[in-house]
Design a protein around this motif. Structure first.
Motif, PDB file in Angstrom:
ATOM      1  N   ASP A 192      76.309  28.324  75.817  1.00 17.82           N
ATOM      2  CA  ASP A 192      76.314  29.221  76.975  1.00 17.82           C
ATOM      3  C   ASP A 192      74.924  29.316  77.609  1.00 17.82           C
ATOM      4  OD1 ASP A 192      79.014  29.881  76.736  1.00 17.82           O
ATOM      5  OD2 ASP A 192      78.602  31.452  75.279  1.00 17.82           O
ATOM      6  N   ILE A 193      73.897  29.262  76.769  1.00 20.32           N
ATOM      7  CA  ILE A 193      72.528  29.326  77.283  1.00 20.32           C
ATOM      8  C   ILE A 193      72.196  28.081  78.088  1.00 20.32           C
ATOM      9  CG2 ILE A 193      70.081  29.311  76.582  1.00 20.32           C
ATOM     10  CD1 ILE A 193      70.870  31.164  74.278  1.00 20.32           C
ATOM     11  N   LEU A 194      72.727  26.959  77.652  1.00 15.79           N
ATOM     12  CA  LEU A 194      72.454  25.686  78.341  1.00 15.79           C
ATOM     13  C   LEU A 194      73.396  25.445  79.514  1.00 15.79           C
ATOM     14  CD1 LEU A 194      71.918  23.464  75.175  1.00 15.79           C
ATOM     15  CD2 LEU A 194      70.161  24.452  76.650  1.00 15.79           C
ATOM     16  N   SER A 195      74.369  26.327  79.680  1.00 18.35           N
ATOM     17  CA  SER A 195      75.338  26.146  80.764  1.00 18.35           C
ATOM     18  C   SER A 195      74.768  26.648  82.091  1.00 18.35           C
ATOM     19  CB  SER A 195      76.632  26.908  80.445  1.00 18.35           C
ATOM     20  OG  SER A 195      76.419  28.307  80.573  1.00 18.35           O
ATOM     21  N   GLN A 196      75.563  26.534  83.132  1.00 16.38           N
ATOM     22  CA  GLN A 196      75.149  26.990  84.463  1.00 16.38           C
ATOM     23  C   GLN A 196      75.744  28.369  84.802  1.00 16.38           C
ATOM     24  OE1 GLN A 196      72.852  25.197  86.153  1.00 16.38           O
ATOM     25  NE2 GLN A 196      72.894  23.930  84.284  1.00 16.38           N
ATOM     26  N   LYS A 197      76.298  29.035  83.808  1.00 17.17           N
ATOM     27  CA  LYS A 197      76.872  30.363  84.029  1.00 17.17           C
ATOM     28  C   LYS A 197      75.783  31.334  84.474  1.00 17.17           C
ATOM     29  CE  LYS A 197      80.331  29.608  80.395  1.00 17.17           C
ATOM     30  NZ  LYS A 197      80.820  30.029  79.059  1.00 17.17           N
ATOM     31  N   ARG A 198      76.074  32.105  85.523  1.00 19.30           N
ATOM     32  CA  ARG A 198      75.032  32.937  86.124  1.00 19.30           C
ATOM     33  C   ARG A 198      75.185  34.441  85.832  1.00 19.30           C
ATOM     34  NH1 ARG A 198      71.952  30.371  89.921  1.00 19.30           N
ATOM     35  NH2 ARG A 198      72.616  28.261  90.513  1.00 19.30           N
ATOM     36  N   MET A 230      55.110  25.771  75.352  1.00 15.62           N
ATOM     37  CA  MET A 230      55.702  24.688  76.147  1.00 15.62           C
ATOM     38  C   MET A 230      55.359  24.889  77.624  1.00 15.62           C
ATOM     39  SD  MET A 230      59.518  24.322  74.391  1.00 15.62           S
ATOM     40  CE  MET A 230      60.051  23.116  75.610  1.00 15.62           C
ATOM     41  N   SER A 231      55.219  23.814  78.338  1.00 18.45           N
ATOM     42  CA  SER A 231      54.952  23.904  79.777  1.00 18.45           C
ATOM     43  C   SER A 231      56.226  24.307  80.501  1.00 18.45           C
ATOM     44  CB  SER A 231      54.467  22.551  80.306  1.00 18.45           C
ATOM     45  OG  SER A 231      55.507  21.585  80.205  1.00 18.45           O
ATOM     46  N   TYR A 232      56.064  24.850  81.714  1.00 14.74           N
ATOM     47  CA  TYR A 232      57.224  25.262  82.502  1.00 14.74           C
ATOM     48  C   TYR A 232      58.153  24.086  82.781  1.00 14.74           C
ATOM     49  CZ  TYR A 232      54.714  29.644  83.345  1.00 14.74           C
ATOM     50  OH  TYR A 232      54.061  30.827  83.195  1.00 14.74           O
ATOM     51  N   SER A 233      57.561  22.930  83.023  1.00 13.13           N
ATOM     52  CA  SER A 233      58.390  21.755  83.327  1.00 13.13           C
ATOM     53  C   SER A 233      59.170  21.300  82.092  1.00 13.13           C
ATOM     54  CB  SER A 233      57.511  20.603  83.849  1.00 13.13           C
ATOM     55  OG  SER A 233      56.499  20.285  82.909  1.00 13.13           O
ATOM     56  N   SER A 234      58.562  21.424  80.904  1.00 17.54           N
ATOM     57  CA  SER A 234      59.252  21.043  79.663  1.00 17.54           C
ATOM     58  C   SER A 234      60.420  21.982  79.385  1.00 17.54           C
ATOM     59  CB  SER A 234      58.285  21.064  78.479  1.00 17.54           C
ATOM     60  OG  SER A 234      57.272  20.115  78.650  1.00 17.54           O
ATOM     61  N   ILE A 235      60.196  23.260  79.655  1.00 24.70           N
ATOM     62  CA  ILE A 235      61.266  24.242  79.449  1.00 24.70           C
ATOM     63  C   ILE A 235      62.395  23.983  80.448  1.00 24.70           C
ATOM     64  CG2 ILE A 235      61.864  26.699  79.448  1.00 24.70           C
ATOM     65  CD1 ILE A 235      58.920  27.276  78.745  1.00 24.70           C
ATOM     66  N   ALA A 236      62.035  23.634  81.678  1.00 26.17           N
ATOM     67  CA  ALA A 236      63.042  23.317  82.700  1.00 26.17           C
ATOM     68  C   ALA A 236      63.889  22.131  82.256  1.00 26.17           C
ATOM     69  CB  ALA A 236      62.366  23.032  84.028  1.00 26.17           C
ATOM     70  N   LYS A 237      63.255  21.151  81.694  1.00 21.42           N
ATOM     71  CA  LYS A 237      63.981  19.970  81.222  1.00 21.42           C
ATOM     72  C   LYS A 237      64.899  20.346  80.063  1.00 21.42           C
ATOM     73  CE  LYS A 237      63.235  15.226  79.639  1.00 21.42           C
ATOM     74  NZ  LYS A 237      62.216  14.189  79.294  1.00 21.42           N
ATOM     75  N   LEU A 238      64.392  21.197  79.156  1.00 22.66           N
ATOM     76  CA  LEU A 238      65.181  21.641  78.002  1.00 22.66           C
ATOM     77  C   LEU A 238      66.452  22.353  78.457  1.00 22.66           C
ATOM     78  CD1 LEU A 238      65.417  22.342  74.872  1.00 22.66           C
ATOM     79  CD2 LEU A 238      64.219  24.466  75.457  1.00 22.66           C
ATOM     80  N   LEU A 239      66.319  23.212  79.478  1.00 25.56           N
ATOM     81  CA  LEU A 239      67.449  24.009  79.952  1.00 25.56           C
ATOM     82  C   LEU A 239      68.187  23.354  81.128  1.00 25.56           C
ATOM     83  CD1 LEU A 239      65.863  27.582  79.730  1.00 25.56           C
ATOM     84  CD2 LEU A 239      67.325  26.437  78.074  1.00 25.56           C
ATOM     85  N   GLU A 240      67.806  22.126  81.383  1.00 25.96           N
ATOM     86  CA  GLU A 240      68.472  21.338  82.430  1.00 25.96           C
ATOM     87  C   GLU A 240      68.395  22.027  83.798  1.00 25.96           C
ATOM     88  OE1 GLU A 240      72.414  20.432  81.080  1.00 25.96           O
ATOM     89  OE2 GLU A 240      71.720  19.383  79.280  1.00 25.96           O
ATOM     90  N   LYS A 241      67.184  22.499  84.121  1.00 23.29           N
ATOM     91  CA  LYS A 241      66.933  23.119  85.422  1.00 23.29           C
ATOM     92  C   LYS A 241      66.157  22.125  86.293  1.00 23.29           C
ATOM     93  CE  LYS A 241      68.759  27.058  84.267  1.00 23.29           C
ATOM     94  NZ  LYS A 241      70.023  27.498  84.885  1.00 23.29           N
ATOM     95  N   LYS A 242      66.531  22.045  87.538  1.00 22.57           N
ATOM     96  CA  LYS A 242      65.885  21.094  88.433  1.00 22.57           C
ATOM     97  C   LYS A 242      64.473  21.517  88.794  1.00 22.57           C
ATOM     98  CE  LYS A 242      70.254  19.603  90.557  1.00 22.57           C
ATOM     99  NZ  LYS A 242      71.036  19.516  91.810  1.00 22.57           N
TER     100      LYS A 242
END
Length: 456
Positions: free
Chosen positions: A383-389, A410-422
């Protein structure tokens, strides 16, 4: 002949029998008292130094009782005064310390106790008193003896697992033992909040009237973990008016929290002033001697022989709280039974508790943070990795962002990649929101603290 000195044992025993004092009350208030001297037809009774906090309570509760009993035993009429032992002049006659034997009194009322959801295992006689909790224990006992008269409200605070709930239930049991007709409610702040919300949602004025009647007509109201109503405006308002109604009616209020009122962020000043009307007492972590006593008492309950070296081993290495001590002892007993051994050995204890006492160093990873956050918030890691808002998932997701940044750097970009955020700006926003909210949201703070403990 000093008749009072000569008959001090008889006086104390007679007072207990005549006024039907429970063992707990007798052993706490009367047994430590010492006959000092008689002067100008006044009997002076010394209060131990560790009873100083309750000096006024003892005077109010026992002065007249001692006057009557002394008259009955000696046939003479005396006035009675209590004095602090620390203030007694060194030239005064040596004090007489009594240790009268007492018989156990059992006036329990099981039906009443079960009806208000009190734990039958949580009574004063089952509570181990040590230097870390003696003041809280004595204050709770005073409240149980004379609800609504002293220490109202009674505010108990301390870390989880130290015995706050045990003491609150003990108050309820003792009051019912003395008067089974008393109406007592023990409730957690979460339960209280849920009742308020449920009745607000229904929009039924009659339902709200019922809940107010339920809580505002009791003799004793005990609310556990009061800190969790902070930030819930409707619940706070309802509790505020309930508090006022009960206090004005001289009904007893007992509150527990994990911290003192002044340290609860965003606590309404109205509550701080009202909590100050009574007494605030704390419970600290148990010292070594108290940990030993707790373990021995629990071993008796389990009806298993635990050697002194095992007790010492656990008491030396586990220092945080009572729950962990009890859990460690239960674990040792369980491992012993699995090994078909009636009496645990130190080797079995060391093996059983290796994860608690000598744990391997925990390696914290981003995935571990995700899994732990999901566990605390009662959702799935996916659920955390999903796109549910919706907020049910958005808050835990931002907590993951914040902890990955704070703990793992972790860098912001690394966290974005982890959570699949653009866009990493989403991560910056999430981290900043959590940083901001923890300044005012006690529930969020508690959840993050819980996550950190689980991670470590």
């Amino acid at each position: 002949m000093d008749l009072v000195r000569e008959n001090w044992d008889v006086i104390c025993n007679s007072l207990k029998k005549e006024y039907d004092l429970l063992d707990t009350a007798f052993n706490t208030w009367v047994k430590p008292l010492e006959y000092s001297y008689t002067k100008n037809n006044t009997v002076f009774i010394a209060i131990q130094n560790d009873q100083d906090m309750h000096f006024e309570y003892i005077k109010k509760k026992y002065t007249d009782l001692f006057k009557i009993i002394i008259n009955e035993v000696t046939g003479l009429s005396y006035e009675v005064e209590f004095i602090r032992k620390s203030e007694i002049d060194n030239n005064v006659d040596s004090l007489y310390n009594s240790a009268p034997s007492v018989s156990k009194i059992d006036n329990s009322n099981t039906d009443s106790i079960n009806s208000i959801n009190l734990n039958p295992k949580y009574k004063f006689e089952d509570f181990v008193v040590g230097s870390n909790n003696k003041l809280a224990y004595s204050a709770c006992l005073a409240v149980a003896e004379t609800p609504g008269e002293v220490y109202n409200p009674l505010y108990i605070y301390g870390d989880p697992g130290l015995g706050k709930t045990h003491l609150m239930h003990s108050i309820g049991h003792m009051i019912l033992e003395q008067d089974p007709k008393k109406k007592i409610i023990y409730v957690t702040s979460e339960e209280f909040t849920n009742e308020v919300i449920k009745n607000m949602i229904s929009g039924d004025a009659l339902s709200m009237a019922k809940i107010r009647d339920k809580y505002r007509t009791v003799d004793v109201l005990m609310v556990d973990d009061i800190q969790f109503i902070i930030g819930k405006d409707a619940t706070q308002e309802e509790f505020f008016h309930t508090f006022n109604a009960l206090h004005e009616a001289h009904k007893q209020i007992v509150i527990s929290s994990d911290r003192p009122p002044k340290e609860i962020q965003n606590l309404d000043e109205r509550f701080k002033s009202r909590f100050a009307w009574g007494i605030t007492v704390d419970i600290k972590n148990p010292d070594y001697e108290t940990r030993m006593a707790i373990l021995k008492k629990n071993a008796e309950k389990l009806e298993v022989v635990i050697s002194e070296d095992i007790i010492q081993y656990i008491a030396t290495n586990i220092k945080s709280n009572i729950r962990e001590l009890e859990g460690a002892l239960n674990k040792v007993v369980m491992h012993s039974r699995l090994n078909s051994t009636l009496t645990p050995t130190l080797e079995i204890a060391e093996n059983a508790l290796k994860d608690m006492i000598n744990p391997e160093k925990t390696v914290i990873t981003a995935q571990k943070i995700i899994d732990t956050v999901a566990e605390v918030y009662g959702i799935k890691s996916s659920d955390i990795l999903s796109q549910k808002r919706n907020q049910e998932y958005a808050i835990p997701r931002m907590v993951v962002m914040y902890l990955c940044f704070d703990i793992l750097s972790m860098s912001y970009s690394s966290i974005a990649k982890l959570l699949e955020k653009k866009d990493h700006t989403t991560i910056i926003h999430g981290c900043n929101k959590i940083k901001s909210d923890i300044k005012s949201d006690d529930i969020l703070v508690a959840n993050i603290d819980n996550i950190r403990k689980k991670l470590s």
